[in-house]
Write a protein that holds these residues in place. Structure first.
Motif, PDB file in Angstrom:
ATOM      1  N   ARG A  61       0.852  -1.193   0.000  1.00 47.47           N
ATOM      2  CA  ARG A  61       0.000   0.000   0.000  1.00 47.47           C
ATOM      3  C   ARG A  61       0.882   1.234   0.000  1.00 47.47           C
ATOM      4  NH1 ARG A  61      -2.342  -2.523   4.328  1.00 47.47           N
ATOM      5  NH2 ARG A  61      -4.052  -3.898   3.766  1.00 47.47           N
ATOM      6  N   PRO A  62       1.110   1.822  -1.193  1.00 49.40           N
ATOM      7  CA  PRO A  62       1.936   3.032  -1.223  1.00 49.40           C
ATOM      8  C   PRO A  62       1.237   4.167  -0.479  1.00 49.40           C
ATOM      9  CG  PRO A  62       1.066   2.553  -3.397  1.00 49.40           C
ATOM     10  CD  PRO A  62       0.619   1.446  -2.515  1.00 49.40           C
ATOM     11  N   LYS A 115       7.635   4.807  12.676  1.00 46.15           N
ATOM     12  CA  LYS A 115       6.365   4.097  12.519  1.00 46.15           C
ATOM     13  C   LYS A 115       6.036   3.784  11.059  1.00 46.15           C
ATOM     14  CE  LYS A 115       4.783   4.282  16.885  1.00 46.15           C
ATOM     15  NZ  LYS A 115       6.158   4.403  17.426  1.00 46.15           N
ATOM     16  N   THR A 116       6.191   4.766  10.165  1.00 49.89           N
ATOM     17  CA  THR A 116       5.680   4.586   8.800  1.00 49.89           C
ATOM     18  C   THR A 116       6.697   3.884   7.904  1.00 49.89           C
ATOM     19  OG1 THR A 116       6.543   6.692   8.049  1.00 49.89           O
ATOM     20  CG2 THR A 116       4.352   6.713   9.001  1.00 49.89           C
ATOM     21  N   GLY A 117       6.164   3.211   6.877  1.00 47.31           N
ATOM     22  CA  GLY A 117       7.017   2.511   5.927  1.00 47.31           C
ATOM     23  C   GLY A 117       7.936   3.455   5.189  1.00 47.31           C
ATOM     24  N   LEU A 118       7.425   4.651   4.864  1.00 48.08           N
ATOM     25  CA  LEU A 118       8.229   5.616   4.103  1.00 48.08           C
ATOM     26  C   LEU A 118       9.444   6.062   4.920  1.00 48.08           C
ATOM     27  CD1 LEU A 118       8.401   7.253   1.544  1.00 48.08           C
ATOM     28  CD2 LEU A 118       6.947   8.974   2.578  1.00 48.08           C
ATOM     29  N   ALA A 119       9.223   6.388   6.201  1.00 48.31           N
ATOM     30  CA  ALA A 119      10.326   6.834   7.046  1.00 48.31           C
ATOM     31  C   ALA A 119      11.360   5.716   7.210  1.00 48.31           C
ATOM     32  CB  ALA A 119       9.792   7.266   8.408  1.00 48.31           C
ATOM     33  N   ASP A 139      12.448  -5.502  11.190  1.00 44.02           N
ATOM     34  CA  ASP A 139      11.308  -6.343  11.582  1.00 44.02           C
ATOM     35  C   ASP A 139      10.052  -5.493  11.760  1.00 44.02           C
ATOM     36  OD1 ASP A 139      11.471  -5.137  14.041  1.00 44.02           O
ATOM     37  OD2 ASP A 139      12.425  -6.841  15.028  1.00 44.02           O
ATOM     38  N   ARG A 140       8.956  -6.155  12.105  1.00 43.46           N
ATOM     39  CA  ARG A 140       7.662  -5.438  12.132  1.00 43.46           C
ATOM     40  C   ARG A 140       7.600  -4.370  13.216  1.00 43.46           C
ATOM     41  NH1 ARG A 140       4.481  -7.078   8.456  1.00 43.46           N
ATOM     42  NH2 ARG A 140       4.681  -9.168   7.604  1.00 43.46           N
ATOM     43  N   LYS A 141       8.435  -4.530  14.260  1.00 39.49           N
ATOM     44  CA  LYS A 141       8.417  -3.531  15.329  1.00 39.49           C
ATOM     45  C   LYS A 141       9.275  -2.318  14.987  1.00 39.49           C
ATOM     46  CE  LYS A 141       7.965  -7.116  18.786  1.00 39.49           C
ATOM     47  NZ  LYS A 141       8.988  -8.097  19.198  1.00 39.49           N
ATOM     48  N   ALA A 169      14.439  11.333   8.672  1.00 37.45           N
ATOM     49  CA  ALA A 169      13.505  10.326   8.161  1.00 37.45           C
ATOM     50  C   ALA A 169      12.109  10.578   8.711  1.00 37.45           C
ATOM     51  CB  ALA A 169      13.981   8.933   8.527  1.00 37.45           C
ATOM     52  N   ARG A 170      12.034  10.967  10.002  1.00 38.69           N
ATOM     53  CA  ARG A 170      10.733  11.231  10.613  1.00 38.69           C
ATOM     54  C   ARG A 170      10.095  12.460   9.953  1.00 38.69           C
ATOM     55  NH1 ARG A 170      12.202  10.916  16.091  1.00 38.69           N
ATOM     56  NH2 ARG A 170      12.382   8.682  15.813  1.00 38.69           N
ATOM     57  N   LEU A 171      10.936  13.436   9.643  1.00 39.36           N
ATOM     58  CA  LEU A 171      10.442  14.659   9.019  1.00 39.36           C
ATOM     59  C   LEU A 171       9.892  14.379   7.612  1.00 39.36           C
ATOM     60  CD1 LEU A 171      10.646  17.419  10.361  1.00 39.36           C
ATOM     61  CD2 LEU A 171      12.622  17.900   8.956  1.00 39.36           C
ATOM     62  N   ILE A 172      10.626  13.534   6.846  1.00 36.59           N
ATOM     63  CA  ILE A 172      10.240  13.283   5.461  1.00 36.59           C
ATOM     64  C   ILE A 172       9.061  12.320   5.384  1.00 36.59           C
ATOM     65  CG2 ILE A 172      11.013  12.252   3.295  1.00 36.59           C
ATOM     66  CD1 ILE A 172      13.850  13.268   4.150  1.00 36.59           C
ATOM     67  N   GLY A 173       9.102  11.251   6.179  1.00 36.01           N
ATOM     68  CA  GLY A 173       8.102  10.210   5.992  1.00 36.01           C
ATOM     69  C   GLY A 173       7.159  10.011   7.164  1.00 36.01           C
TER      70      GLY A 173
END
Lengths: 174, 114
Positions: A61-62, A115-119, A139-141, A169-173
């Motif tokens: 899911r993009p 948290k997010t996949g993008l970050a 991993d998933r966590k 990374a948090r800022l971007i994603g």
């Protein structure tokens, strides 16, 4: 249904953007010729439909956050500034280790708490491109397993591996 | 001006060469990937910047259509940055999952986690 449509829309926007970038300067409507514009829309539509099917098949899911130009601007600033500087350092370090053969490799775990996949993607790719570190698994966590070419600390804090990258990374994603 | 282009491409080639020496000198797949990803990415970036400097030079000399060369190289650079590290990640993860243990490793948290 909404998510599938969003995935198709994202793929459409991106392929249209790249097609137009590649064919810039071919004509007089802004920068493109009429034929190029028609073909761009047609091809992007085909690509988007196919990509949507592949996403569905793989369960990907993009994130719609990818369409926000502000994030891309941040990514650009990040890539030219801190990331490029760290890459230069990384290369000098690897070059030194190649020549002297002085290595002490190991796989360490860090938990930057993204948290997010993008970050996570941004951080994992940044870690791979910077001093002596290579992301092997996430991993998933959200724990990152990182191969470190010279282990200075067996239980490192995230800052020792990725510096300020987690913040970016948090800022971007995020 | 053309010397700047030569210099950039030369630096790129040095890093590319270091990447191949790394393949030869490092003991296992993970350490080799360090050489194969970082050095080749950085080396390629310098070569691309060299190409961009060259096309910018041509544009300044009046060959406006060379802008497309500049744009194409920029796209290639962005895509290489993303795909190279993603590829390294995929290779290392596949290697770990197929049971290749990191040689000489002083710590292996991934084995503990599995």
């Amino acid at each position: 249904m909404g998510e599938e449509m969003a995935a198709v829309a994202i793929a459409f926007v991106f392929s249209l953007f790249f097609y137009l970038l590649l064919t810039a300067g071919t004509g007089s409507i802004l920068l493109w010729s009429k034929a190029e514009l028609v073909v761009a829309v047609l091809f992007s539509a085909v690509v988007a439909v196919v990509a949507g099917k592949i996403y569905k098949g793989l369960g990907i899911r993009p994130s719609a956050k990818l369409l926000n130009p502000l994030r891309w601007l941040l990514l650009l600033i990040y890539a030219i500034g801190p990331l490029f500087f760290q890459m230069a350092k990384a290369n000098l370090e690897v070059a030194y280790r190649v020549i002297t053969g002085n290595i002490k490799p190991g796989i360490v775990k860090i938990s930057p708490g993204l948290k997010t996949g993008l970050a996570r993607t941004v951080l994992a790719n940044s870690i791979t491109l910077t001093p002596g570190t290579l992301t092997i698994d996430v991993d998933r966590k959200g724990n990152f397993y990182v191969h470190w070419i010279y282990v200075r600390d067996k239980k490192p804090k995230p800052g020792e591996i990725c510096g300020s990258f987690a913040k970016w990374a948090r800022l971007i994603g995020g | 001006m053309i010397w700047l282009v030569y210099l950039l491409i030369g630096i790129g080639m040095v890093f590319q060469a270091l990447g191949s020496i790394a393949l030869h000198r490092f003991p296992d797949v993970y350490t080799r990937l360090h050489g194969a990803t970082k050095c080749t990415t950085f080396g390629s970036i310098f070569i691309y910047i060299g190409i961009m400097a060259y096309s910018a030079m041509l544009v300044l000399q009046g060959q406006i259509n060379q802008v497309s060369l500049l744009a194409h190289t920029l796209i290639v650079m962005a895509l290489v940055l993303i795909t190279n590290s993603t590829g390294a990640h995929a290779i290392s993860r596949a290697a770990y999952r197929s049971g290749i243990k990191p040689g000489l490793a002083v710590v292996d948290e991934l084995r503990v986690a599995k």
